[in-house]
Enzyme design. Structure first.
Site, PDB file in Angstrom:
ATOM      1  N   TYR A  75      42.378  43.340  51.598  1.00  0.00           N
ATOM      2  CA  TYR A  75      43.414  42.594  51.152  1.00  0.00           C
ATOM      3  C   TYR A  75      42.915  41.750  50.405  1.00  0.00           C
ATOM      4  O   TYR A  75      41.783  41.441  50.236  1.00  0.00           O
ATOM      5  CB  TYR A  75      44.173  41.979  52.375  1.00  0.00           C
ATOM      6  CG  TYR A  75      43.518  40.541  52.982  1.00  0.00           C
ATOM      7  CD1 TYR A  75      43.582  39.397  52.479  1.00  0.00           C
ATOM      8  CD2 TYR A  75      42.805  40.966  54.083  1.00  0.00           C
ATOM      9  CE1 TYR A  75      42.940  38.456  53.117  1.00  0.00           C
ATOM     10  CE2 TYR A  75      41.757  39.893  54.700  1.00  0.00           C
ATOM     11  CZ  TYR A  75      41.985  38.591  54.192  1.00  0.00           C
ATOM     12  OH  TYR A  75      41.346  37.565  54.988  1.00  0.00           O
ATOM     13  N   CYS A  76      43.682  41.077  49.593  1.00  0.00           N
ATOM     14  CA  CYS A  76      43.627  39.882  48.493  1.00  0.00           C
ATOM     15  C   CYS A  76      45.090  39.269  48.401  1.00  0.00           C
ATOM     16  O   CYS A  76      45.713  39.001  49.286  1.00  0.00           O
ATOM     17  CB  CYS A  76      43.046  40.451  47.100  1.00  0.00           C
ATOM     18  SG  CYS A  76      44.472  41.586  46.327  1.00  0.00           S
ATOM     19  N   ARG A  77      44.947  38.429  47.247  1.00  0.00           N
ATOM     20  CA  ARG A  77      46.266  37.574  47.333  1.00  0.00           C
ATOM     21  C   ARG A  77      47.224  38.206  47.172  1.00  0.00           C
ATOM     22  O   ARG A  77      48.568  38.062  47.915  1.00  0.00           O
ATOM     23  CB  ARG A  77      46.068  36.575  46.137  1.00  0.00           C
ATOM     24  CG  ARG A  77      47.281  35.649  45.909  1.00  0.00           C
ATOM     25  CD  ARG A  77      46.977  34.582  44.801  1.00  0.00           C
ATOM     26  NE  ARG A  77      47.898  33.614  44.594  1.00  0.00           N
ATOM     27  CZ  ARG A  77      49.131  34.010  43.840  1.00  0.00           C
ATOM     28  NH1 ARG A  77      49.024  35.264  43.278  1.00  0.00           N
ATOM     29  NH2 ARG A  77      50.127  33.110  43.514  1.00  0.00           N
ATOM     30  N   GLY A  79      47.443  42.038  46.403  1.00  0.00           N
ATOM     31  CA  GLY A  79      47.550  43.504  46.645  1.00  0.00           C
ATOM     32  C   GLY A  79      46.768  44.148  45.457  1.00  0.00           C
ATOM     33  O   GLY A  79      46.358  45.427  45.525  1.00  0.00           O
ATOM     34  N   ILE A 104      48.363  38.596  50.561  1.00  0.00           N
ATOM     35  CA  ILE A 104      48.617  37.611  51.734  1.00  0.00           C
ATOM     36  C   ILE A 104      49.720  36.928  51.409  1.00  0.00           C
ATOM     37  O   ILE A 104      50.244  36.106  52.079  1.00  0.00           O
ATOM     38  CB  ILE A 104      47.524  36.618  52.173  1.00  0.00           C
ATOM     39  CG1 ILE A 104      46.853  36.050  50.939  1.00  0.00           C
ATOM     40  CG2 ILE A 104      46.199  37.461  52.933  1.00  0.00           C
ATOM     41  CD1 ILE A 104      45.977  34.763  51.373  1.00  0.00           C
TER      42      ILE A 104
END
Length: 113
Positions: A75-77, A79, A104
């Site tokens: 995951y990242c901020r 996607g 997230i």
């Protein structure tokens, strides 16, 4: 919303909505990877996540320390970076790669520092 299989000629991974991603990371034997920068990770991340920045020059080397046979969740901020990482993991031989669609930003549970 159901999960979506993303694939190229050499790589495949699944985009999962937050609820399915959350269920997946609760299973034993999974690897959870936050692919954001270390400063972003330090500001808040999912419990139990490893931080391997997908934009770092040593990303490909660092993922070789992970077990490609274990389900891997990234995951990242938002996607986008994690989709790039998911593709790279798949191309590196990881068989079960899952990306948090929406990152997230779509995560409802608290983050840890």
């Amino acid at each position: 919303m159901s999960d979506i299989l993303k694939s190229t000629k050499t790589a495949a991974y699944r985009d999962l909505p937050a609820d399915q991603f959350a269920a997946g990371i609760r299973q034993s034997g999974t690897v959870l990877v936050d692919v954001r920068r270390s400063d972003e990770f330090g500001a808040g991340h999912l419990p139990g996540a490893l931080n391997i920045d997908v934009t770092s020059l040593d990303f490909a080397r660092r993922i070789t320390t992970l077990n490609p046979n274990r389900p891997t969740y990234v995951y990242c901020r938002s996607g986008a970076r994690s989709a790039k990482a998911a593709s790279q993991l798949s191309e590196a031989g990881f068989g079960q790669v899952h990306n948090l669609a929406g990152g997230i930003l779509d995560w409802a549970s608290p983050l840890v520092r």
